[in-house]
Design a protein around this motif. Structure first.
Motif, short mmCIF file in Angstrom:
data_model
loop_
_atom_site.label_atom_id
_atom_site.label_comp_id
_atom_site.label_asym_id
_atom_site.label_seq_id
_atom_site.Cartn_x
_atom_site.Cartn_y
_atom_site.Cartn_z
N SER A 53 23.29 60.04 17.37
CA SER A 53 24.33 60.76 17.71
C SER A 53 25.30 60.61 18.88
O SER A 53 26.38 60.87 19.06
CB SER A 53 23.79 62.40 17.47
N THR A 54 24.64 60.05 19.75
CA THR A 54 25.33 59.50 21.07
C THR A 54 25.91 58.14 20.92
O THR A 54 26.45 57.50 21.91
CB THR A 54 24.33 59.65 22.42
N LYS A 115 28.18 67.64 28.21
CA LYS A 115 27.87 68.73 27.18
C LYS A 115 28.69 69.22 26.15
O LYS A 115 28.72 69.30 25.10
CB LYS A 115 27.04 69.91 28.14
N LEU A 118 29.52 66.53 23.47
CA LEU A 118 28.43 66.68 22.26
C LEU A 118 28.63 67.94 21.54
O LEU A 118 28.44 68.00 20.18
CB LEU A 118 27.03 66.75 23.01
N THR A 123 27.06 68.02 17.37
CA THR A 123 26.07 67.75 17.36
C THR A 123 24.83 68.56 16.74
O THR A 123 24.86 69.63 17.13
CB THR A 123 25.52 67.15 18.84
N PHE A 128 20.07 68.30 19.85
CA PHE A 128 21.24 68.46 20.78
C PHE A 128 20.52 68.16 22.19
O PHE A 128 21.03 67.33 23.13
CB PHE A 128 21.81 69.94 20.96
N ALA A 131 19.79 64.39 22.55
CA ALA A 131 20.78 63.68 22.80
C ALA A 131 21.51 63.77 24.21
O ALA A 131 21.82 62.76 24.82
CB ALA A 131 21.81 64.11 21.83
N TYR A 132 21.43 65.05 24.66
CA TYR A 132 22.08 65.27 25.78
C TYR A 132 21.18 64.63 26.93
O TYR A 132 21.78 64.12 27.97
CB TYR A 132 21.99 66.87 26.26
N ASN A 262 27.93 63.93 11.08
CA ASN A 262 26.95 64.87 12.08
C ASN A 262 27.16 66.19 11.10
O ASN A 262 26.12 66.79 10.78
CB ASN A 262 27.38 65.42 13.24
#
Length: 453
Positions: A53-54, A115, A118, A123, A128, A131-132, A262
């Protein structure tokens, strides 16, 4: 190991420079892929989805780094082609100072905005945090990313595509070892994958710096040349900023497309991520051809041989056509077996495969227009034309935006996947027409100068 691309038949010159770039680019993708494979198999499908997702943000960061540093190196390739040794060294020092500034700017911007980014990208909540965590660690390593790309671009500007390959292969192997150690032995999860990538890239940058300092006197500024030059800054920013913005604009479009993907849940994101890794690997020949044409056109533009630039572009287009057809076939045939690399045995592949096939089969039909974009775009950039290639990125963004918004409105996964082909078609048409305009413009200026003299 430097290569003067102003001499010799275009085909062997282009292939001699391109083949090491392809190998290096493939290794770079492989060690990025290793992150994904190890995370997917040893941490889980949700962790893989978190890293995936990133992916578009990673593309933004690495693309901006590659764009800005490649732009700084264009002045070097033009001066190298013009045999201006002192000008090359001044541009090297100036590019380093500018890179420090952009490293700080990009790092602090990401720390404050990540943040929010995302969240805006939809996301999924269950991935989440991972991913962060992953993308923030990658952000901390932007300095290594920028300086590896800068020093590699400097070497390519003087015709050396082999040495960056050697260092990249070494760091790729190191990245695999670090991935296994951090993730399996230390149980660091997605954070371990991010730290492994950062350390591997930092070592590549350090090795490039040592080699240039010891072996390439043409790229080693003298003490009195370590200062900012107003003229060089203007020229390097004029080339670098449009190239960086072009990557940023393109990646903005891919982030919009990722936002649409997503919405279909973590399974679709994981399948899309794994397929995207395979596609990125197969695209490296196209990217390498673009990198070659930037150096080839830059050196020949500095030398003043426009006819040779056009002959090189024709040769590159034939190579790209053959390559695009071959990798389209590989994409379809390797998809199913490659998916098994990314997931452990407890993942239901029957649920993954339909998502992956939809994206893979659709994209493979449009590899030919994709391959031409890199040739036209990089040739124009090598000649010092940054605005039109950047607007090609705008054409990509607009196409992805229209398709992705429509896909989000009607919740259609096939339409979301068409975002990439739509962008490629739009950019291929725009950059092809722009290339013809640029070549006519250059020839008109050259003929005017000859007449005036």
């Amino acid at each position: 190991m430097q290569l003067d691309m102003t001499k010799g038949r275009p085909l062997p010159v282009i292939l001699k420079f391109t083949i090491p770039l392809i190998i290096g680019n493939v290794f770079q993708q492989l060690y990025n892929m290793v992150d994904t494979i190890i995370v997917g198999r040893y941490v889980g499908a949700d962790a893989l989805a978190a890293v995936g997702s990133t992916g578009t943000i990673m593309f933004l960061l690495t693309g901006f780094s590659q764009g800005i540093t490649a732009g700084f190196s264009i002045l070097i390739s033009q001066r190298y082609g013009a045999k201006d040794e002192n000008g090359v060294k001044r541009a090297v020092a100036n590019g380093i100072f500018l890179s420090i500034f952009f490293t700080l700017l990009l790092t602090f911007s990401c720390l404050f905005l990540m943040k929010l980014l995302l969240t805006v990208m939809n996301t999924p909540e269950n991935i989440f945090d991972d991913a962060y965590s992953y993308i923030m660690i990658i952000t901390a390593g932007i300095v290594a990313n920028i300086f590896y790309n800068l020093l590699s671009a400097y070497l390519r500007a003087v015709g050396n595509s082999k040495v960056p390959l050697f260092f990249l292969v070494f760091s790729a192997c190191l990245n695999v070892i670090l991935d296994l150690f951090f993730i399996i032995r230390l149980h660091m999860g997605v954070s371990g994958a991010a730290w492994a990538t950062n350390l591997a890239q930092a070592i590549s940058a350090l090795l490039c710096a040592i080699y240039i300092w010891c072996k390439i006197p043409d790229l080693k500024p003298q003490r009195n040349q370590w200062k900012l030059s107003r003229i060089d800054t203007k020229n390097q920013l004029a080339a670098g900023i449009p190239m960086a913005l072009q990557f940023a604009i393109t990646s903005s479009g891919t982030m919009i497309m990722q936002s649409a993907i997503n919405l279909f849940g973590s399974t679709a994101v994981a399948a899309f991520t794994a397929t995207g890794k395979l596609q990125s690997l197969l695209m490296q020949g196209m990217i390498a051809m673009g990198q070659t044409m930037a150096t080839y056109s830059g050196q020949n533009f500095g030398y003043g041989d426009i006819k040779r630039i056009k002959a090189g572009v024709k040769t590159a287009l034939w190579i790209a056509l053959i390559y695009a057809v071959a990798v389209a076939a590989l994409m379809c045939s390797l998809l199913k077996p490659s998916l098994h690399l990314f997931f452990s045995g407890d993942v239901d592949m029957a649920t993954m495969l339909p998502w992956a096939q939809t994206y893979a089969y659709m994209c493979s039909m449009f590899f030919i227009p994709l391959s031409t974009i890199f040739i036209f775009r990089n040739t124009m950039q090598g000649c010092g034309y940054g605005f039109l290639p950047m607007m090609g990125g705008v054409a990509e963004l607009f196409a992805r935006l229209v398709v992705s918004v429509a896909a989000m409105k009607i919740l259609n996964f096939r339409l979301a996947c068409f975002g990439d082909p739509a962008a490629w078609i739009a950019a291929a048409v725009f950059t092809g027409v722009s290339y013809l305009f640029v070549m006519r413009n250059i020839e008109r200026k050259r003929n005017g100068n000859i007449a005036a003299s």
